[in-house]
Write a protein that holds these residues in place. Structure first.
Motif, PDB file in Angstrom:
ATOM      1  N   SER A 165      78.741 -39.283 -67.579  1.00 23.77           N
ATOM      2  CA  SER A 165      77.357 -39.290 -67.125  1.00 23.77           C
ATOM      3  C   SER A 165      76.618 -40.472 -67.712  1.00 23.77           C
ATOM      4  N   TRP A 166      75.758 -41.094 -66.894  1.00 26.34           N
ATOM      5  CA  TRP A 166      74.939 -42.211 -67.347  1.00 26.34           C
ATOM      6  C   TRP A 166      73.480 -41.986 -66.956  1.00 26.34           C
ATOM      7  N   ASP A 167      72.609 -42.725 -67.605  1.00 29.24           N
ATOM      8  CA  ASP A 167      71.182 -42.781 -67.251  1.00 29.24           C
ATOM      9  C   ASP A 167      70.539 -41.396 -67.171  1.00 29.24           C
ATOM     10  N   GLY A 168      70.790 -40.613 -68.192  1.00 27.33           N
ATOM     11  CA  GLY A 168      70.166 -39.298 -68.252  1.00 27.33           C
ATOM     12  C   GLY A 168      70.746 -38.285 -67.292  1.00 27.33           C
ATOM     13  N   GLY A 169      71.948 -38.548 -66.778  1.00 28.39           N
ATOM     14  CA  GLY A 169      72.619 -37.577 -65.919  1.00 28.39           C
ATOM     15  C   GLY A 169      72.450 -37.811 -64.431  1.00 28.39           C
ATOM     16  N   VAL A 170      71.849 -38.937 -64.024  1.00 21.65           N
ATOM     17  CA  VAL A 170      71.663 -39.176 -62.593  1.00 21.65           C
ATOM     18  C   VAL A 170      72.878 -39.857 -61.959  1.00 21.65           C
ATOM     19  N   ILE A 171      73.821 -40.313 -62.776  1.00 21.21           N
ATOM     20  CA  ILE A 171      75.054 -40.904 -62.282  1.00 21.21           C
ATOM     21  C   ILE A 171      76.226 -40.189 -62.935  1.00 21.21           C
ATOM     22  N   LEU A 172      77.134 -39.659 -62.124  1.00 23.19           N
ATOM     23  CA  LEU A 172      78.298 -38.937 -62.610  1.00 23.19           C
ATOM     24  C   LEU A 172      79.544 -39.473 -61.912  1.00 23.19           C
ATOM     25  N   ASP A 173      80.575 -39.763 -62.695  1.00 22.32           N
ATOM     26  CA  ASP A 173      81.860 -40.200 -62.144  1.00 22.32           C
ATOM     27  C   ASP A 173      82.976 -39.366 -62.761  1.00 22.32           C
ATOM     28  N   TRP A 174      83.962 -38.981 -61.932  1.00 22.26           N
ATOM     29  CA  TRP A 174      85.134 -38.299 -62.484  1.00 22.26           C
ATOM     30  C   TRP A 174      86.346 -38.545 -61.593  1.00 22.26           C
ATOM     31  N   HIS A 175      87.514 -38.218 -62.116  1.00 24.15           N
ATOM     32  CA  HIS A 175      88.775 -38.438 -61.415  1.00 24.15           C
ATOM     33  C   HIS A 175      89.520 -37.111 -61.271  1.00 24.15           C
ATOM     34  N   ASN A 176      90.248 -36.998 -60.175  1.00 25.60           N
ATOM     35  CA  ASN A 176      91.098 -35.829 -59.963  1.00 25.60           C
ATOM     36  C   ASN A 176      92.293 -36.287 -59.139  1.00 25.60           C
ATOM     37  N   GLY A 177      93.450 -36.377 -59.794  1.00 23.99           N
ATOM     38  CA  GLY A 177      94.616 -36.945 -59.136  1.00 23.99           C
ATOM     39  C   GLY A 177      94.376 -38.408 -58.822  1.00 23.99           C
ATOM     40  N   GLY A 178      94.687 -38.825 -57.611  1.00 23.01           N
ATOM     41  CA  GLY A 178      94.458 -40.216 -57.225  1.00 23.01           C
ATOM     42  C   GLY A 178      93.064 -40.470 -56.686  1.00 23.01           C
ATOM     43  N   TRP A 179      92.190 -39.468 -56.750  1.00 23.24           N
ATOM     44  CA  TRP A 179      90.852 -39.591 -56.182  1.00 23.24           C
ATOM     45  C   TRP A 179      89.802 -39.794 -57.258  1.00 23.24           C
ATOM     46  N   THR A 180      88.790 -40.611 -56.920  1.00 26.49           N
ATOM     47  CA  THR A 180      87.627 -40.835 -57.781  1.00 26.49           C
ATOM     48  C   THR A 180      86.390 -40.326 -57.056  1.00 26.49           C
ATOM     49  N   PHE A 181      85.539 -39.593 -57.786  1.00 24.15           N
ATOM     50  CA  PHE A 181      84.332 -39.006 -57.209  1.00 24.15           C
ATOM     51  C   PHE A 181      83.112 -39.535 -57.956  1.00 24.15           C
ATOM     52  N   SER A 182      82.082 -39.882 -57.193  1.00 21.82           N
ATOM     53  CA  SER A 182      80.867 -40.444 -57.783  1.00 21.82           C
ATOM     54  C   SER A 182      79.641 -39.789 -57.170  1.00 21.82           C
ATOM     55  N   VAL A 183      78.688 -39.441 -58.019  1.00 18.28           N
ATOM     56  CA  VAL A 183      77.394 -38.917 -57.582  1.00 18.28           C
ATOM     57  C   VAL A 183      76.320 -39.821 -58.153  1.00 18.28           C
ATOM     58  N   ASP A 184      75.418 -40.291 -57.307  1.00 18.79           N
ATOM     59  CA  ASP A 184      74.387 -41.238 -57.734  1.00 18.79           C
ATOM     60  C   ASP A 184      73.038 -40.783 -57.174  1.00 18.79           C
ATOM     61  N   THR A 185      72.188 -40.294 -58.047  1.00 20.55           N
ATOM     62  CA  THR A 185      70.827 -39.908 -57.659  1.00 20.55           C
ATOM     63  C   THR A 185      69.807 -40.734 -58.434  1.00 20.55           C
ATOM     64  N   ALA A 186      70.155 -41.987 -58.715  1.00 20.09           N
ATOM     65  CA  ALA A 186      69.287 -42.839 -59.523  1.00 20.09           C
ATOM     66  C   ALA A 186      67.952 -43.120 -58.847  1.00 20.09           C
ATOM     67  N   LEU A 187      67.869 -42.978 -57.517  1.00 20.06           N
ATOM     68  CA  LEU A 187      66.611 -43.221 -56.821  1.00 20.06           C
ATOM     69  C   LEU A 187      65.685 -42.002 -56.840  1.00 20.06           C
ATOM     70  N   CYS A 188      66.154 -40.891 -57.379  1.00 24.92           N
ATOM     71  CA  CYS A 188      65.320 -39.687 -57.479  1.00 24.92           C
ATOM     72  C   CYS A 188      64.430 -39.751 -58.722  1.00 24.92           C
ATOM     73  N   PRO A 189      63.354 -38.973 -58.758  1.00 21.21           N
ATOM     74  CA  PRO A 189      62.645 -38.774 -60.035  1.00 21.21           C
ATOM     75  C   PRO A 189      63.638 -38.279 -61.083  1.00 21.21           C
ATOM     76  N   ILE A 190      63.521 -38.734 -62.313  1.00 17.94           N
ATOM     77  CA  ILE A 190      64.566 -38.563 -63.320  1.00 17.94           C
ATOM     78  C   ILE A 190      64.981 -37.106 -63.522  1.00 17.94           C
ATOM     79  N   ALA A 191      64.034 -36.186 -63.686  1.00 17.21           N
ATOM     80  CA  ALA A 191      64.395 -34.789 -63.943  1.00 17.21           C
ATOM     81  C   ALA A 191      65.058 -34.167 -62.714  1.00 17.21           C
ATOM     82  N   LEU A 192      64.476 -34.411 -61.534  1.00 16.79           N
ATOM     83  CA  LEU A 192      65.043 -33.880 -60.307  1.00 16.79           C
ATOM     84  C   LEU A 192      66.393 -34.525 -60.020  1.00 16.79           C
ATOM     85  N   GLY A 193      66.509 -35.815 -60.319  1.00 16.52           N
ATOM     86  CA  GLY A 193      67.762 -36.512 -60.082  1.00 16.52           C
ATOM     87  C   GLY A 193      68.901 -35.961 -60.899  1.00 16.52           C
TER      88      GLY A 193
END
Length: 268
Positions: A165-193
């Motif tokens: 997790s980066w930037d207070g939890g608004v960006i999350l990256d993880w791996h599972n097998g050969g796949w990479t998953f990313s969640v990016d809510t950096a454009l949201c208000p920080i708490a809601l993001g």
């Protein structure tokens, strides 16, 4: 006379044996048919099939598409508003859009559709396509996503999965097998993001546990600005040989994007 009767009896016996053998073969054939049913042919929903037929031969990328998956559209289609499909084909790439409203100008419309002009019509559909690369290495490199600078904080997603997790939890990256998953809510208000990112990561992790994703290397990227459906998008991409295939769904529907990837089949 006795010899003739014996010959007749032998003939009847042979005929009866032949019938028995034929009956046994029929029974065995029936059992084999039940044990190994024929594999049904792959089907595509009408707009998808017509779109693929329109670009067949116009691109060097082998065509693939979601099979029988228009039912994934949220809420179906309004009465009197049929689905449409639009295509764009180039030498090394193709894109197909399926929805209720025409995308940007310059696309070739291949299925008649009426458009009510609302944003709801646009976000109801999905897109998919493919791109050819010079080598498998460049195809794999195209999936790479630059992670934020600095060390990430480890957070648990459940079921043994953890993410950075980066930037207070608004960006999350993880791996599972050969796949990479990313969640990016950096454009949201920080708490809601941060709250939205964690919720969507849990949703994606759960949906990705189902079998059937394309084998090998792949990525899912979910981005949102925490507004209505038009402010969010999920893109799923995976490598097959030197080609990259993908699908894209607007709104808070990452499970739908994963479902489309699972339904991808070779055309025709």
């Amino acid at each position: 006379m006795l010899a003739a009767e014996r010959r007749a009896h032998r003939g009847v016996g042979r005929a009866a044996s032949g019938v028995a053998i034929l009956l046994l073969m029929a029974v065995l054939a029936g059992c084999a048919a039940r044990a190994s049913p024929p594999t049904p042919a792959v089907g595509f929903d009408a707009p998808i099939r017509q779109a693929l037929a329109a670009i067949s031969g116009q691109t060097g990328v082998p065509l693939q598409a979601p099979s029988d998956n228009v039912e994934n559209l949220d809420g179906g289609t309004p009465p009197g508003v049929p689905l449409g499909a639009w295509v764009r084909a180039e030498r090394l790439a193709y894109t197909v859009a399926v929805g209720l409203c025409a995308p940007a100008a310059g696309w070739q419309q291949v299925v008649a559709s009426q458009c009510d002009g609302s944003i709801a019509s646009i976000v109801a559909g999905f897109r998919f396509g493919g791109t050819a690369y010079q080598s498998r290495a460049t195809a794999l490199a195209s999936l790479a996503r630059q992670e934020p600078s600095g060390p990430g904080v480890t957070v648990q997603l459940g079921a043994g999965l953890s993410a950075l997790s980066w930037d207070g939890g608004v960006i999350l990256d993880w791996h599972n097998g050969g796949w990479t998953f990313s969640v990016d809510t950096a454009l949201c208000p920080i708490a809601l993001g941060a709250r939205t990112a964690k919720q969507m990561a849990a949703t994606i992790a759960a949906a990705a546990r189902a079998p059937g994703l394309p084998a090998g290397r792949g990525t899912l990227v979910f981005q949102a600005a925490c507004g209505d459906s038009s402010s969010a998008n999920t893109r799923v991409s995976w490598v097959r040989g030197v080609d990259v295939y993908w699908d894209s769904v607007m709104g808070y529907r990452p499970a739908t994007a994963l479902s489309l990837a699972r339904a991808e089949r070779v055309y025709p």
